[in-house]
Design a protein around this motif. Structure first.
Motif, PDB file in Angstrom:
ATOM      1  N   ILE A   5      34.909  47.198  19.015  1.00 46.06           N
ATOM      2  CA  ILE A   5      36.148  46.875  18.912  1.00 46.06           C
ATOM      3  C   ILE A   5      36.229  47.312  17.201  1.00 46.06           C
ATOM      4  N   VAL A  60      28.866  45.463  19.465  1.00 41.41           N
ATOM      5  CA  VAL A  60      28.237  45.911  20.563  1.00 41.41           C
ATOM      6  C   VAL A  60      29.169  46.243  21.785  1.00 41.41           C
ATOM      7  N   ASN A  61      30.745  45.286  21.361  1.00 41.21           N
ATOM      8  CA  ASN A  61      31.515  46.361  22.389  1.00 41.21           C
ATOM      9  C   ASN A  61      32.707  47.092  21.707  1.00 41.21           C
ATOM     10  N   LEU A  77      29.688  41.112  18.630  1.00 43.13           N
ATOM     11  CA  LEU A  77      30.396  41.323  19.385  1.00 43.13           C
ATOM     12  C   LEU A  77      31.381  42.337  19.356  1.00 43.13           C
ATOM     13  N   GLN A  91      40.202  39.467  22.813  1.00 42.07           N
ATOM     14  CA  GLN A  91      39.456  39.158  23.705  1.00 42.07           C
ATOM     15  C   GLN A  91      38.859  37.828  23.246  1.00 42.07           C
ATOM     16  N   HIS A  92      37.952  37.285  21.931  1.00 39.41           N
ATOM     17  CA  HIS A  92      37.390  36.253  21.472  1.00 39.41           C
ATOM     18  C   HIS A  92      38.111  35.252  21.060  1.00 39.41           C
TER      19      HIS A  92
END
Ligand code: FAD
Ligand code: SF4
Ligand code: SF4
Ligand code: FES
Lengths: 841, 122
Positions: free
Chosen positions: A509, A506-507, A503, A518-519
């Protein structure tokens, strides 16, 4: 020495203090009957019972203490009278007395656990110096002594033990060969095709194999110490010979006193492990049951349990045979053999899969009606072993297309047999005789995780071969009972570390807060914060004291030092490869003296300075940095040290510059953030003085380059590293390590060392080799690039910190009282240095 | 009989570190002050002394929440202490002292018992 035995007690004598004898004592001393007996044990070897199965680890650094199965204290606690180095020389059955060179001892019950001895073929000259067998620690000591100054070694016998002995010779730095009488290797367990593949793999590793050779004489050699002459007139010269041509049951005492023995040796026993004399019992490799001797440890353990139960008057106790399937790794090559591997059952049919490209061979032997699996042979890849063994042992009906069980998965191969499909009687751990039913009982009785089940049932605490299967069964049973096997990191993130890594990457962050919003949920905690901190560091490599990152770090990371029990810190500057100039050493001494720091050499070849207060840390580091030191990251989940031996520069045996390579590696990977700490080592030759095989990454020099070992461990749960690639050039070595490290960093769980990561990696070593060496996932370059980015953005955290006044503010012990010292830090002196006063309360 | 207390100024807002703790020295000994900007109230103060080790280290622990309760984890043996009540979540027989805390301008003040000598002077 015990003065006298209580009159009312009977005497039970055990002859032989080997693996099975010891297991018997463990079982018996916990049983009610133990009260009624005084136990005396005689052992011929001078050491207490040790783990013979792992004997070869003696050459890779395990000591007798590491291999020992119990301690003298344990024997004393149980009231067992232990006589080591005292062989029994005769049994007088009429008067029920055994004799040793030291005395005579009466018995009421006698247990023979004398094991077996190596068979040495009657070849002229087989008794000269330079000829050995491979069974005891003493044998290994003798081999090791003889290997000094030797170049070559031959093992006579290409069976399971012979190949293991060949590997041992190789690890001693000898050019090893195997001479086998039969046309193929491991004739008992393998067929021609499997044997040929194994041979090819072993020869690729540099061990020569000679089959169909009958040795007729051994004479002094011309170019080596010995010359072996073969029946076909050819010969082979070698410096030492190890005979591994099979074992024979040690039944000398039994024969001499007239007990019934088998035609080809072995003390005849019934289902209760009692011999032809009702007062004498036999267990382990010396026993012959149903005309069969079992040369494995698990059947011996079963006999030991049976006998212990029988001596407790348990009439249902019976030994009813044992499974002789074997799975092992020989010289790094997987080999498995199950049940009727040679299709001797009438009507049996074969299904074979052979991929010569990757070197995998699998054969299934199925019954005439195609419904049950009778046996199997595996070479090159054991990943199908557990499933096949369960089918064979439990007579589970095969699927309609049984070939799917051995086909590679991409070709429609069947998935492994789910733990669910196993019957309750399925044996999961053969060492400790634990069935699936036992595991279910343990769970019903309250065990709620793998650790609990292990402690309760002892499953997977023997040879360890069943670890993966046990985990599957436990997980599936817990799930069935509605216990969610939760892989969430913590209450704030319902993801695993690997998923979070993905995560973040890819994003794009860059902060904990961002990821949480976000998660995740809540505020975070001491589990997720450092984990995410480590992920962010790997992905973006920003200073760990950047404002956003401070609250994420463990105290040791925040203050870049290791907190000790009284709240002070220890400081470990980096000393790459353990190489240090006298001037730098003097600086360490001066700094330590100025701040009165307790000074100790670490196991990783550096110097640890203890007792610095929080506010002293930046001043001390200013001085160290001025002298050219960098942080050693002893506080971080990151590269610790690359230990090295002195190598070819000084050592007369060295073949490569191990110090130079260690420094290169340490400088390359320093500062890298990982799921857990990472240790490396480089040895300059196979003598392995740097103990590289106990490290996460171990490098050993060869004539042609470097051998790389991965995923070893010392510490609480030692693991021998796996040989990963051989004869690498400098560049290949670094590229390979880059890839493995990055793959570990990306896929491991929180606080998972490489050793545990490897054990949990689906597909294991083979899979890792495919990913890294064959680039099966096509991510090789990406991994290298990622590593290159990290190496390029390295900064010494301490340098950055001392130069920044804002960051230095963090190191105030009490922000409002710079002069205030911490009153609980009290000191005294010991052996000329300062140390904390231990709390008296 | 309530012990006499005073609101002691211990540091300024600039000394605080968001989502983390700092240690101050007070009339009552060492105290850890935590600043969790996303909570209301955002300031917490508990004793700096870890009851399990006797060492002054709690301000250096990691903060967070467990089931919604704001906590700090001891950096030595990792037990969690509630920042509101001081109770140890793993062992409720252990607790650390909690100090009322307030923001006065940019001064952080703690309510601490007055030491003997100070109370005579007051
Ligand atoms: C290198 C090697 C690798 C192996 N690998 C495996 C493996 O992977 N898996 C597996 O299942 N098995 C393996 N084995 C076999 C396993 O070690 C044996 O099955 C097991 O040790 C048998 O135990 P035991 O107690 O019957 O015999 P032992 O362990 O041999 O113990 C017998 C003891 O009795 C003593 N003794 C004999 N005579 C007398 C006497 N007269 N008086 C006093 N003491 C006496 C002997 O000195 C010896 O110490 C391996 C063996 C070796 C050598
Ligand atoms: S490992 Fe290193 S120190 Fe040991 S013998 Fe080889 S080169 Fe010499
Ligand atoms: S072995 Fe135990 S006592 Fe020694 S340093 Fe490690 S954790 Fe501390
Ligand atoms: S099978 Fe050996 S430990 Fe389980």
């Amino acid at each position: 020495m015990r003065e006298e035995y209580t009159m009312s007690k009977q005497t039970l004598i055990v002859i032989g203090n080997g693996m099975v004898g010891h297991h018997f004592l463990e079982q018996f001393s916990q049983s009610p009957a133990a009260e009624a007996y005084q136990v005396i044990v005689f052992g011929e070897e001078k050491q207490l019972a040790y783990d013979r199965v792992h004997l070869s680890e003696y050459f890779s650094g395990s000591s007798h203490a590491d291999l020992a199965m119990g301690t003298a204290d344990w024997y004393a606690e149980q009231g067992i009278d232990l006589h080591l180095n005292e062989p029994v020389t005769a049994i007088d059955r009429d008067n029920r007395v055994v004799t040793t060179p030291k005395g005579a001892y009466p018995y009421d019950q006698l247990v023979l656990a004398t094991g077996s001895y190596p068979f040495v073929p009657p070849i002229a000259g087989n008794d000269q110096s330079g000829c050995f067998v491979y069974r005891t620690l003493d044998d290994l000591d003798a081999i090791q002594a003889s290997a000094k100054g030797a170049k070559t070694g031959v093992v006579v016998g290409g069976g399971l033990l012979g190949l293991e002995a060949a590997n041992a010779l190789k690890s001693l730095g000898l050019q090893a060969s195997v001479v086998e009488f039969a046309p193929r290797l491991m004739p008992v367990q393998l067929d021609d095709q499997g044997g040929a593949l194994l041979r090819q793999k072993i020869e690729d590793l540099g061990v020569q194999v000679h089959t169909e050779k009958a040795t007729t004489a051994i004479a002094p050699g011309e170019n080596a110490r010995l010359r072996m002459k073969f029946s076909d007139e050819s010969f082979l010269e070698t410096d030492l010979i190890v005979f591994s041509a099979g074992i024979r049951p040690q039944d000398t005492l039994a024969r001499a006193c007239g007990l019934e023995v088998g035609e080809r040796g072995g003390i005849v026993i019934n289902n209760q492990c009692t011999t032809s004399d009702p007062h004498i019992h036999a267990i382990g490799e010396c026993a012959l049951w149903n005309n069969f001797v079992f040369g494995l440890v698990a059947p011996g353990y079963t006999m030991a349990r049976t006998l212990s139960a029988a001596l407790n008057n348990d009439t249902s106790a019976a030994f009813t045979g044992a499974d002789m399937s074997t799975k092992l790794k020989l010289l790094g090559v997987d080999v498995g053999s199950i049940g009727d591997a040679h299709a001797k059952t009438p009507g049996a049919r074969n299904i074979r899969f052979h991929d010569e490209q990757i070197g995998h061979y699998r054969r299934m032997v199925v019954s005439q009606d195609g419904k049950t699996l009778l046996g199997a042979i595996l070479v090159g890849d054991n990943s199908h072993y557990d499933t096949l063994l369960q089918y064979a042992l439990n007579g589970i009906e095969l699927p309609k297309n049984p070939e799917a069980l051995i086909l590679p998965e991409s070709e429609g191969g069947a998935p492994a047999l789910g733990a669910d499909a196993l019957p309750d009687t399925a044996s999961i751990c053969s060492c400790h005789n634990v069935t699936k039913g036992d595991i279910c009982c343990a769970i019903d009785a309250g065990c709620s995780d793998l650790g609990g089940v292990k402690a309760e049932t002892k499953a997977s605490t023997g040879c360890g071969g069943c670890t993966a299967l046990l985990k599957k069964v436990v997980d599936s049973e817990l799930e069935k009972r509605g216990v969610e096997v939760c892989t969430d990191l913590c209450e704030h993130f319902s993801y695993t570390r690997q998923e979070l890594f993905h995560l973040v990457k890819v994003n794009g962050i860059r902060t904990f807060r961002g990821l949480l919003e976000q998660h995740g949920q809540g505020d975070g905690c001491d589990i997720c914060k450092p984990t995410v901190g480590s992920i962010l560091a790997t992905c973006w490599n920003e200073h760990i004291l950047a404002t956003d990152h401070v609250p994420l770090q463990d105290t040791n990371d925040t203050f870049m030092a290791n907190m000790q029990k009284n709240g002070t810190y220890s400081i470990v500057p980096r000393i790459p490869g353990g190489e240090i100039t006298p001037d730098k050493l003097i600086v360490l001494g001066e700094v330590a003296k100025e701040y009165d720091l307790y000074t100790k050499i670490t196991g990783g070849q550096r110097v640890d300075l203890f007792g610095a207060t929080l506010s002293q840390l930046p001043e001390i580091w200013e001085k160290l940095i001025a002298a050219g030191f960098e942080t050693g990251h002893a506080y971080g989940k990151s590269l610790r040290t690359v230990k090295s031996c002195v190598g070819s520069t000084w050592c007369r045996y060295g073949v490569q510059d191990s110090v130079g390579m260690a420094i290169t590696l340490e400088d390359r990977y320093k500062g890298l953030r990982a799921p857990h700490k990472v240790k490396m080592a480089v040895s300059g030759c196979t003598r392995e003085c740097a103990e590289a095989q106990s490290k996460d990454f171990g490098v050993i020099a060869t004539e042609k380059g470097w051998n790389l070992y991965v995923c070893g461990n010392g510490g609480m749960r030692p693991r021998h590293a796996d040989l990963f690639a051989t004869d690498l050039s400098d560049e290949e070595l670094i590229r390979t390590i880059d890839r493995v490290v990055m793959f570990y960093v990306r896929t491991a769980d929180r606080l998972q060392r490489t050793s545990v990561w490897m054990e949990n990696l689906e597909g294991g070593l083979e899979y890792l080799k495919q990913v890294v060496l064959e680039d099966s996932l096509g991510i090789g370059e990406e991994l290298e690039q990622h590593m290159a980015d990290l190496v390029g953005t390295y900064q010494c955290e301490w340098k950055t910190a001392v130069e920044d006044p804002e960051k230095r503010k963090r190191f105030r012990e009490f922000v409002n009282a710079p002069e205030q010292t911490d009153p609980v830090q009290q000191w005294t002196s010991e052996r000329g240095q300062r140390r904390p006063v231990l709390e008296s309360a | 009989m309530k012990a006499r207390t005073c609101w002691e100024a211990v540091c300024t807002v600039d000394d605080l570190v968001a989502d983390s703790g700092i240690a101050v020295w007070t009339e009552d000994g060492p105290v850890a002050v935590f600043y969790l900007p996303r909570r209301l109230p955002a300031l917490f103060a508990i004793s700096h002394t870890d009851p399990f080790s006797g060492s002054n280290v709690l301000a250096r622990g990691i903060t967070g929440d467990i089931n919604g309760e704001p906590v700090v984890a001891s950096p030595l043996y990792k037990q969690h202490f509630s920042l509101r009540t001081g109770v140890c979540l793993e062992d409720d027989s252990a607790r650390v002292k909690v100090y009322p805390v307030l923001l006065d301008g940019d001064q952080i003040r703690l309510e601490v018992p007055l030491a003997q000598a100070a109370s005579v002077a007051a």
